[in-house]
Scaffold this active site. Structure first.
Site, short mmCIF file in Angstrom:
data_model
loop_
_atom_site.label_atom_id
_atom_site.label_comp_id
_atom_site.label_asym_id
_atom_site.label_seq_id
_atom_site.Cartn_x
_atom_site.Cartn_y
_atom_site.Cartn_z
N HIS A 137 0.99 -1.01 0.11
CA HIS A 137 -0.07 0.39 0.13
C HIS A 137 0.73 0.97 0.07
O HIS A 137 2.13 1.33 0.67
CB HIS A 137 -0.68 0.09 1.44
CG HIS A 137 -2.43 0.73 1.40
ND1 HIS A 137 -3.24 0.71 -0.04
CD2 HIS A 137 -2.30 2.54 2.09
CE1 HIS A 137 -4.06 2.34 0.81
NE2 HIS A 137 -3.73 2.08 1.32
N VAL A 179 2.26 -1.21 5.35
CA VAL A 179 3.05 -1.98 4.17
C VAL A 179 2.25 -3.11 3.31
O VAL A 179 3.28 -2.68 2.11
CB VAL A 179 4.33 -2.48 4.62
CG1 VAL A 179 4.88 -0.87 5.51
CG2 VAL A 179 4.86 -3.03 4.89
N GLU A 180 0.79 -3.78 4.02
CA GLU A 180 1.28 -4.87 2.70
C GLU A 180 -0.26 -4.81 1.74
O GLU A 180 -0.62 -3.40 1.17
CB GLU A 180 1.18 -6.32 2.85
CG GLU A 180 2.48 -6.05 3.79
CD GLU A 180 2.97 -7.80 4.04
OE1 GLU A 180 2.16 -9.10 3.70
OE2 GLU A 180 3.29 -7.82 5.37
N MET A 181 -2.02 -4.86 2.84
CA MET A 181 -2.85 -4.56 1.85
C MET A 181 -3.78 -3.52 2.93
O MET A 181 -4.33 -3.33 2.66
CB MET A 181 -3.61 -5.96 1.94
CG MET A 181 -3.17 -7.15 0.56
SD MET A 181 -3.58 -8.33 1.02
CE MET A 181 -5.08 -8.17 0.15
#
Lengths: 345, 345
Positions: free
Chosen positions: A94, A136-138
């Site tokens: 993201h 920092v991912e979804m």
């Protein structure tokens, strides 16, 4: 008479080769296990695997609407077309944030002792909840995911079918269970190495057999054993000598962050080596781009040995035999959003 | 005797309904065309479609290594699981940049008069080169793409098979041709509307037939006609009244940027409406999230009409019948990178 003499002579001449292969197989079978139906059946705990769950999980695995931006799916970082990982070195999530560690492969992940490089998730259903929420991912929340799923009638129906006795079928927990069910199907049986383990001498050539012998004799199988040729335990990285900062940065203490035990500093779950040839770059930092270099680093830093170019080549050739049949997956058609579906952010 | 009386009476009673359906079908067939083998066969120009090209194109379509970051593929923004588009409103590309316009669907795109909202690419092979290079999309260069493809032996073999008479088969141009060949397979035949056009009265219910009648009589088919129910020509947006800045921002002059003709200001290619129900949000800005609202805006701003809620509902019901059989696509296994493959940036 002539024929049987030839046969007898051939048997005598070939006997050492056969015996060598047989010995190698005995040694290998003491350390490694092929993928078979039994290994898959026993791998998943506390989650009955049903066709309805697998079908739902496949949709969820590919659905970017589980992410806040609605453009990142499980498959974005665990790309089934490229060995179950992304291009690396670490994943982009993201807001174009870079993740701290290389994405582990989802292929055969069901066989690992636990999930993530530090084993902080006990199984795949626990793992599946992590990236959906990681900023920092979804970068999503369980409440928002449940709102999305409840807004799409076909998902509500599919959750009811997959969790028929659950009074609250559409839940973040059940999303994770369905994803685990699908991921448990992502195994890669029938590698040439598996065929060798099961008795097919010709499945490996001489160089690959030499590599396997070296892999066993040098002790690689001590950390990379079992059905997943690794992923089966926790081991310190840098036993003989510490790798450089690029490969083993001081800031990432590994499993110590999970156990809060100083003895676990720089301890990681050993990398599972099935299909390893498909998924450079290597290590949790994704900082090494060839298997040759990765094997050299392992030999030097874990075993304190400098292997010859020829021996390294043989080990790399052996590692290439760990590539199995890749899963055949149809790209799922996802049910349509509705006016009530949260919008991408 | 009794039976034939019943039959005769039924025939008399049903005659108006049959006649109405027949009239509607005649009117509809004058404006729209179903998807059939002939329409597909004639849609692609200057590119022989072969099985080898389609197979290669399918891999390329899903391969994120065509992008500079190696995480964005054609399918990232033209997601085959969600109607051939992403979640919108506009796409997110390299560095988390937001694209200026909504991704058009790749489904049935082969039928469009030209590609992109402003028609700046004459066909799909011209289109395919755009996003690979656009800095807010895949941000790559033809030279780097060719370097990547040449570094992967299985791709070199596949390009040779797909372009057997080309002395330089691995090229950016041929990448685009292979992608076009795959995309030409992404049609959605057999929608209920198609079945109605071909003679199946019961394919549409009464509300949907009413919606089709309104769609024709109000003049919607003037811009949204042909085999793709749109995508067949260029039309000004805001004929009766200009939509608001959010829907039609002053900075995006549409086709005028392509033709450099002031008469083309705010002119766009009409949106193809097949599968439109699958792919909110709508318009080139992706600013409208329901079909009801989109139809209402079209009626007011293009036709100068305020339709009743009932009529809008009928039109939306009709638009729902444009959803066809979605393509069945297997997720391709991509050939592995090598040490010579450029690294993600």
């Amino acid at each position: 008479m002539y024929r049987s003499w030839i046969a007898a002579a051939a048997a005598t001449l070939l006997a050492p080769a056969f015996a060598m292969a047989a010995d190698l197989r005995i040694d290998a079978n003491a350390i490694f296990k092929p993928i078979d139906a039994a290994s898959v059946a026993t791998a998943v705990k506390n989650n009955d695997i049903t066709a309805a769950k697998i079908e739902l999980g496949q949709k969820l695995f590919f659905d970017p609407r589980l992410s806040k931006s609605q453009i990142i799916s499980c498959n974005s970082c665990h790309n089934l077309g490229t060995g179950g990982v992304d291009a690396g070195p670490t994943s982009i999530g993201h807001g174009w944030a870079k993740g701290p560690r290389r994405a582990p492969t989802v292929l055969n992940a069901v066989f690992n002792v636990a999930q993530f490089w530090d084993g902080r998730a006990v199984d795949l259903k626990a793992q599946a909840k992590g990236p959906v929420q990681a900023d920092v991912e979804m970068n999503n929340t369980p409440a928002e995911v449940e709102k999305t799923l409840n807004s799409i009638p076909a998902y509500v129906t599919a959750f009811k079918a997959a969790f028929p006795s659950d009074p609250n079928p559409v839940s973040f927990d059940n999303m994770a269970k369905a994803i685990e069910a699908f991921e448990a199907t992502l195994t890669t049986p029938n590698s040439r190495f598996d065929r060798f383990l099961k008795g097919e001498d010709a499945a490996l050539n001489d160089v690959e057999k030499k590599g396997l012998r070296l892999f066993i004799d040098k002790g690689c199988g001590g950390c990379h054993g079992g059905v997943n040729i690794g992923g089966n335990g926790y081991f310190p990285f840098g036993v003989a000598q510490k790798p450089g900062e690029e490969i083993l940065p001081a800031a990432d203490k590994g499993r110590a962050k999970v156990t809060h035990d100083a003895a676990d500093e720089f301890v990681f779950r050993s990398a599972p080596l099935r299909n390893v040839a498909l998924r450079a770059p290597y290590f949790h930092t994704g900082s090494v781009w060839t298997l040759e270099e990765a094997a050299d680093i392992m030999a030097k830093d874990q075993l304190g040995e400098t292997l010859s170019k020829e021996d390294l080549g043989a080990i790399v050739a052996f590692l290439g035999t760990l590539t199995g049949d890749q899963p055949k997956v149809s790209y799922p058609m996802l049910p349509s959003r509705t006016k009530d579906t949260p919008r991408p952010q």
